[in-house]
Design an enzyme around this catalytic site. Sequence first.
Site, mmCIF file in Angstrom:
data_model
loop_
_atom_site.group_PDB
_atom_site.id
_atom_site.type_symbol
_atom_site.label_atom_id
_atom_site.label_comp_id
_atom_site.label_asym_id
_atom_site.label_seq_id
_atom_site.Cartn_x
_atom_site.Cartn_y
_atom_site.Cartn_z
ATOM 1 N N SER A 13 0.831 -1.212 0.000
ATOM 2 C CA SER A 13 0.000 0.000 0.000
ATOM 3 C C SER A 13 0.868 1.266 0.000
ATOM 4 O O SER A 13 0.485 2.269 -0.618
ATOM 5 C CB SER A 13 -0.970 -0.002 1.183
ATOM 6 N N HIS A 117 9.171 2.817 8.950
ATOM 7 C CA HIS A 117 8.994 1.892 10.072
ATOM 8 C C HIS A 117 7.765 2.337 10.874
ATOM 9 O O HIS A 117 7.633 3.519 11.193
ATOM 10 C CB HIS A 117 10.247 1.904 10.960
ATOM 11 N N THR A 149 20.757 2.622 7.680
ATOM 12 C CA THR A 149 22.152 2.387 8.057
ATOM 13 C C THR A 149 22.251 0.940 8.537
ATOM 14 O O THR A 149 21.250 0.231 8.576
ATOM 15 C CB THR A 149 22.591 3.358 9.171
ATOM 16 N N LEU A 152 19.593 -2.142 12.359
ATOM 17 C CA LEU A 152 18.183 -2.270 11.984
ATOM 18 C C LEU A 152 17.321 -1.162 12.595
ATOM 19 O O LEU A 152 17.354 -0.944 13.810
ATOM 20 C CB LEU A 152 17.669 -3.647 12.444
HETATM 21 C C1 GRF Z 1 3.993 -0.624 6.883
HETATM 22 O O1 GRF Z 1 3.364 -0.583 8.127
HETATM 23 C C2 GRF Z 1 5.414 -0.164 6.999
HETATM 24 O O2 GRF Z 1 5.599 0.825 7.946
HETATM 25 C C3 GRF Z 1 6.114 -1.418 7.428
HETATM 26 O O3 GRF Z 1 5.483 -2.458 6.724
HETATM 27 C C4 GRF Z 1 4.153 -2.068 6.389
HETATM 28 C C5 GRF Z 1 4.016 -2.185 4.903
HETATM 29 O O4 GRF Z 1 2.711 -2.067 4.445
HETATM 30 N N1 GRF Z 1 7.532 -1.304 7.190
HETATM 31 P P1 GRF Z 1 2.438 -2.008 2.880
HETATM 32 O O5 GRF Z 1 3.059 -3.270 2.268
HETATM 33 O O6 GRF Z 1 3.060 -0.769 2.328
HETATM 34 O O7 GRF Z 1 0.953 -2.026 2.726
#
Ligand code: GRF
Length: 198
Positions: A13, A117, A149, A152
């Site tokens: 998404s 994140h 970086t 993680l």
């Molecule tokens: C999101 O919550 C993003 O922050 C995390 O993984 C999820 C990915 O969702 N890293 P999508 O695949 O973009 O719908």
Amino acid sequence: MKNIVILISGGGSNMRAIVETAEREGWAKQFDARIAAVVSNRPESAGLAAAREMGLHTELLDHRAFAKEPEPRVAFDAALAEVIDRHAPALVVLAGFMRILTPGFVRHYAGRMVNIHPSLLPAFTGLDTHRRAIAAGCRVAGATVHLVTEELDHGPILDQAVVPVLPGDTPEQLSARVLAQEHRMYPRAIAALLRVQR
Ligand code: GRF
């Protein structure tokens, strides 16, 4: 032309939000930038199918094919870098790419790889962030865009979005609230990077 390569594993998404914003805001004209490829490490990734439907160049590199290598992570990351570098990317965008990256891979894209994140870093690195934020009694939660970086979910913060944690929230409800903000913030953060790269 500044090529953007987006890496995904799941629903995609955020990838879709980036592609739609690029289209709507005319990143090609504004920044001389385009989404050159969407790469997934999972064949079943719904985002991969969506990217294909949107007419984007897609690539599948299944990490499970590297399981028998002496160093599976190193071998997968080397193959992935080869796929990515065919597009000579100005920016590599991790959008729900659920892989721990090797230090060599991260160094190779230093300063031009970003991640999103789903927490207000430096709180709640790693997985299961929304359940952990609720369990800790946080009144706010959110998401962070940062440069990648070697450590993680660390690296210089480029942008953050904050949402309230409401009484009785489930992780799913909080996740949906955060995700809606991710879809606004991530394209905005990428546009800001493209603007200074010009
Ligand atoms: C999101 O919550 C993003 O922050 C995390 O993984 C999820 C990915 O969702 N890293 P999508 O695949 O973009 O719908």
